[in-house]
Write a protein that holds these residues in place. Structure first.
Motif, short mmCIF file in Angstrom:
data_model
loop_
_atom_site.label_atom_id
_atom_site.label_comp_id
_atom_site.label_asym_id
_atom_site.label_seq_id
_atom_site.Cartn_x
_atom_site.Cartn_y
_atom_site.Cartn_z
N ARG A 188 0.83 -1.21 0.00
CA ARG A 188 0.00 0.00 0.00
C ARG A 188 0.87 1.26 0.00
O ARG A 188 0.59 2.21 -0.73
CB ARG A 188 -0.93 -0.01 1.23
N GLY A 189 1.92 1.22 0.79
CA GLY A 189 2.80 2.38 0.85
C GLY A 189 3.49 2.66 -0.47
O GLY A 189 3.56 3.81 -0.93
N ARG A 190 3.98 1.61 -1.12
CA ARG A 190 4.66 1.82 -2.41
C ARG A 190 3.68 2.25 -3.49
O ARG A 190 4.00 3.09 -4.32
CB ARG A 190 5.43 0.56 -2.83
N MET A 191 2.50 1.66 -3.48
CA MET A 191 1.49 2.09 -4.46
C MET A 191 1.18 3.58 -4.29
O MET A 191 1.04 4.30 -5.28
CB MET A 191 0.20 1.28 -4.26
N SER A 192 1.07 4.02 -3.06
CA SER A 192 0.64 5.41 -2.82
C SER A 192 1.66 6.42 -3.32
O SER A 192 1.35 7.60 -3.46
CB SER A 192 0.35 5.64 -1.34
N GLN A 193 2.88 5.95 -3.60
CA GLN A 193 3.91 6.86 -4.11
C GLN A 193 3.92 6.93 -5.64
O GLN A 193 4.62 7.77 -6.21
CB GLN A 193 5.30 6.39 -3.63
N ARG A 194 3.22 6.05 -6.31
CA ARG A 194 3.25 6.04 -7.77
C ARG A 194 2.53 7.27 -8.33
O ARG A 194 1.42 7.60 -7.88
CB ARG A 194 2.59 4.76 -8.32
N PRO A 195 3.11 7.90 -9.31
CA PRO A 195 2.47 9.10 -9.87
C PRO A 195 1.06 8.83 -10.40
O PRO A 195 0.16 9.67 -10.24
CB PRO A 195 3.41 9.50 -11.02
#
Lengths: 206, 206
Positions: A188-195
């Motif tokens: 979830r954390g990595r997804m939330s950083q995707r542009p």
């Protein structure tokens, strides 16, 4: 051109992110659940189920998140959002998304939409009480058996990722303890950083 | 060779029929729900969800009916069980099957499996009381908006047909009035005459 009917804070975010991932040209139309837009005749003419998302395409209207996600992957093959030429791998993607749709999302829906399955207020309250357990057990299965890491299907990002991310935004409100779910929370954390994710969320909350 | 784990009177019949439709070589293994086989370690090693169907293939194990049906269609293209080269038409097939899985089957499950979503016996009884209405409204939508006739997708038989047939076997037990559903009942009747359907049912009840 594609037009997507969505509502903020619903599973339509998954399809919205996938459209961004695909580099699609599309427009969006917001459905206001507070005003009960989804039950109005204009919208029921588009989606007689009275739900979101609905995707208006050049060929017709599509509903159901797993189907919309697969359609986006098929329609924009250069984005490589699913293993389109590998029947087993594609079916694994469909199986994951089907589980999210028919088991995890359904368990979650018993918190706010219990009226779909019982009329008695006490029964609806009883359903709400079990949500931490029923949703939690879904996430434990995902954590322990399904999420390969770093992405759902392993090293390759697919249409499973925006769908899991979308539903995982609700887990604290469902009473699930995130400390038991390090892989899900890392995802979830990595997804939330995707542009693409940031853009879809910003568009919906604009 | 494909091996399918199934239980009689469950949704695994849809995949069983599709294997017959595909002309697949396969074997079956019966899971005895009365003996709670689906929760035993041997079976949880195959499907940690503890549900049927599970399809053991040369590439690995698949679960979730919509994914298994799509896999069968992809693996046996000569049987033409889905419009594999038409992304929109394929997505329509997936959307129909996703609706059966996540809405119709889920509504049905509140009759016998309410314990998944509440612990209180009174709440479980309240869920059971609403099944005729919640399942019935799914069938009315299918009757009025989704089933094109003579097959689900129109003139061409697809993997939607065995799935609808399988769930429609339960509608009287769910308290749904079949007289409101002439197209659904006509579909069920014609499906029940197909040799592939008769063989799958006979195998399961043998």
């Amino acid at each position: 051109m594609i037009k997507m009917f969505y509502a903020p804070h619903t599973c339509s975010l998954a399809s919205h992110i996938a459209l961004e991932d695909a580099g699609a040209e599309y427009s969006t139309v917001r459905i206001d659940f507070a005003a009960n837009d989804q039950r109005k005749p204009e919208y029921l003419a588009i989606n007689p189920k009275g739900r979101v998302p609905a995707l208006v395409t050049d060929n017709g209207i599509l509903t159901e998140t797993p189907a919309i996600l697969a359609f986006i992957a098929h329609s924009f093959p250069r984005a490589r959002l699913a293993p389109l030429d590998e029947p087993f791998a594609f079916a694994e993607v469909q199986a994951f998304n089907s589980y999210l749709c028919s088991t995890l999302h359904v368990a979650h829906s018993h918190r706010m939409r219990g009226h779909r399955w019982a009329d008695d207020p006490a029964a609806i309250a009883a359903m709400q009480r079990k949500v931490p357990e029923s949703v939690g057990s879904c996430y434990e299965l995902i954590e322990d058996k399904m999420l390969r890491g770093p992405w759902v299907m392993g090293t390759t990002y697919t249409i499973c990722d925006p769908y899991l991310f979308t539903l995982a935004q609700w887990l604290e409100q469902d009473g699930v303890n995130p400390s038991r779910l390090p892989k899900v929370m890392d995802h979830r954390g990595r997804m939330s950083q995707r542009p693409e994710v940031r853009k879809a969320i910003a568009d919906e909350l604009d």
